[in-house]
Design an enzyme around this catalytic site. Structure first.
Site, PDB file in Angstrom:
ATOM      1  N   HIS A 309       5.968  40.815  18.240  1.00  0.00           N
ATOM      2  CA  HIS A 309       7.324  40.408  17.871  1.00  0.00           C
ATOM      3  C   HIS A 309       8.329  41.073  18.805  1.00  0.00           C
ATOM      4  O   HIS A 309       8.125  42.214  19.209  1.00  0.00           O
ATOM      5  CB  HIS A 309       7.637  40.803  16.418  1.00  0.00           C
ATOM      6  CG  HIS A 309       8.789  40.056  15.854  1.00  0.00           C
ATOM      7  ND1 HIS A 309      10.092  40.470  16.022  1.00  0.00           N
ATOM      8  CD2 HIS A 309       8.844  38.890  15.169  1.00  0.00           C
ATOM      9  CE1 HIS A 309      10.884  39.597  15.448  1.00  0.00           C
ATOM     10  NE2 HIS A 309      10.152  38.616  14.924  1.00  0.00           N
ATOM     11  N   ASP A 366       3.885  34.943  10.718  1.00  0.00           N
ATOM     12  CA  ASP A 366       3.083  33.721  10.805  1.00  0.00           C
ATOM     13  C   ASP A 366       1.585  33.963  10.652  1.00  0.00           C
ATOM     14  O   ASP A 366       0.818  33.010  10.568  1.00  0.00           O
ATOM     15  CB  ASP A 366       3.334  33.029  12.159  1.00  0.00           C
ATOM     16  CG  ASP A 366       4.765  32.528  12.269  1.00  0.00           C
ATOM     17  OD1 ASP A 366       5.255  31.954  11.290  1.00  0.00           O
ATOM     18  OD2 ASP A 366       5.393  32.725  13.326  1.00  0.00           O
TER      19      ASP A 366
END
Ligand code: CMC
Length: 435
Positions: A309, A366
């Site tokens: 991320h 996700d």
């Protein structure tokens, strides 16, 4: 609480020296304000990917990527998923406070009132190819809303932000369910005023004239949690797209459509579908280690989807909640998904590997969400549409904040590295046959 100007930073280049204000946010993060830099020095800043650029002031969402903190309007997401529903969070993001009982009632009425899309829009669904991806259909349909609901100038929408929010999140929910029903060739199911937001969506997805859908409270609760966790994430790619496009004073529906298009990419929201495709590939192959090696190989384009991320350098707090809920839900419904086992093994292998440790790569939102969607019966090509549905209130809140702060049109500079002035001899000699 507004940011305060507290300090100055001095930039020195050769003989040139300039003082730039440093602003401090309400949680203590500091930023050098370079707005006057070019005027004072002719210099611009260079930051491809904008990883080091704060593009605006915002009061909506706070993330501390080093400590794994995510708060909407100051409230930790861990508290929100325990105490409220997605509709409350939508209201919170847009208004800054949770709704009172009366405000919630009024907002729910608006959601019901706006749950039907213009009937003529239904014909559009017949024209898309059968295999069209739901995100492509949604982006098109939302853009078309400006034609069906033409009273969309920014001022009137901001003045009636409840109606604008309710219309967007209610109609897009109906559209998403219609997209699914059309894709499987079943009759569409209309929204019902007696059902809550999430129960309504599940009913529109799974009810059928021959087999009524049994709404399970645990599935409704879980969908609420998933939507809350995806509802906003400050200046991510799609929200930035919404702010950039909105800064040209484009109508709200076109900005949301741009957000949907940005979200569909596999590096952003499209990752939830890509994770399941990856897990299935690993399951078929059986060798987790091989995929860890592929992800580390710089000559191999393969990446661990659902990992890493831009902001979190620690476990994504949303992923932690989703993993916990995933394990509990699968147990509750007595559903065994072999992909959950593959995901756990992949996570364990990655988190023990120095490549991932050194780069602070952890599962993101996700990584486990697709396994939950599968367990709820939602097909893979709808996963990113679920993310889009959840992110709608965040986009509306940022759009509203951007309009309210009278943001200038977003128009960055560049550092030109192309050719210098070209002279006439670069033109090819004239072809005599063409004269
Ligand atoms: N697998 C393998 N290596 C990775 C991964 C990954 N998933 N993510 C980052 N890296 C490596 C990357 O190769 C680079 O290595 P090096 O320093 O040796 O060049 C380093 O880690 C930094 O990566 P980056 O690409 O510069 O980081 P970024 O902040 O630009 O990208 C990201 C963030 C999310 C796009 C990236 O981590 C990624 O591609 N992840 C997989 C896709 C994904 O899961 N996306 C969903 C993001 S979260 C939800 C959302 O935003 O929608």
């Amino acid at each position: 609480m507004a940011a305060t100007a507290s300090d100055t930073a001095t930039l020195t280049l050769g003989d040139l020296s300039v003082n730039l204000p440093v602003v401090t946010g309400s949680e203590g993060e500091q930023a050098v304000d370079i707005t006057s830099l070019r005027e004072k020095t002719k210099l611009v800043t260079l930051d491809p990917g904008l990883g080091n650029t704060a593009s605006c002031f915002s009061k909506i969402t706070y993330i501390d990527g080093e400590r794994g903190i995510l708060r909407y309007r100051g409230i930790p997401i861990e508290t929100l998923v325990e105490k409220v529903m997605f509709v409350d969070v939508a209201y919170l993001l847009v208004h800054g406070t949770l709704p009172t009982a009366e405000e919630r009632h009024n907002f729910s009425q608006l959601l019901n009132f706006n749950s039907l899309m213009h009937e003529d829009m239904r014909h559009f669904f017949d024209l898309f190819p059968h295999e069209a991806h739901p995100m492509h259909i949604l982006a098109t349909m939302i853009n078309a809303m400006a034609a069906f609901y033409p009273n969309v100038d920014s001022q009137s929408l901001v003045e009636n932000i409840d109606r604008a929010t309710a219309r967007v999140i209610s109609i897009v929910r109906t559209m998403a369910a219609f997209v699914y029903k059309k894709s499987i060739g079943e009759p569409v199911v209309y929204p019902r005023h007696d059902l809550s937001y999430c129960a309504n969506f599940l009913n529109m997805m799974f009810d059928s004239p021959v087999k009524p859908y049994q709404i399970r409270p645990e599935t409704v609760r879980l969908l609420n949690i998933l939507l809350i966790l995806h509802a906003d994430h400050e200046q991510n790619c799609s929200t930035t797209a919404v702010r950039v496009i909105g800064s040209a004073q484009v109508n709200l529906y076109a900005t949301i459509s741009a957000g949907i298009s940005a979200l569909s990419g596999p590096l952003h929201g499209g990752a939830n579908q890509a994770v399941i495709e990856m897990l299935r590939m690993i399951q078929q192959d059986g060798d987790v280690g091989k995929f860890i090696r592929k992800a580390k190989d710089k000559d191999d384009p393969f990446r661990l989807m659902g990992f890493g991320h831009r902001v979190y350098k620690i476990y994504d707090p949303r992923a932690a909640i989703i993993r916990r809920e995933c394990e509990a839900y699968l147990k509750t419904i007595h559903y065994c998904d072999p992909l959950l086992d593959v995901a756990r093994r992949l996570e364990d292998a990655a988190l023990a590997d120095s490549y991932f440790i050194d780069r602070h790569l952890y599962p993101n939102v996700d990584f486990y969400s697709g396994i939950l969607y599968r367990a709820m019966g939602i097909p893979e090509n709808m996963f990113t549409a679920m993310f889009a549905l959840a992110r709608l209130p965040g986009w509306v809140a940022h759009w509203q904040e951007m309009i309210g702060s009278r943001t200038k049109i977003v128009r960055p500079r560049q550092v030109y590295i192309g050719k210098g002035l070209q002279t006439a001899d670069v033109f090819p000699s004239k072809n005599p046959l063409l004269i």
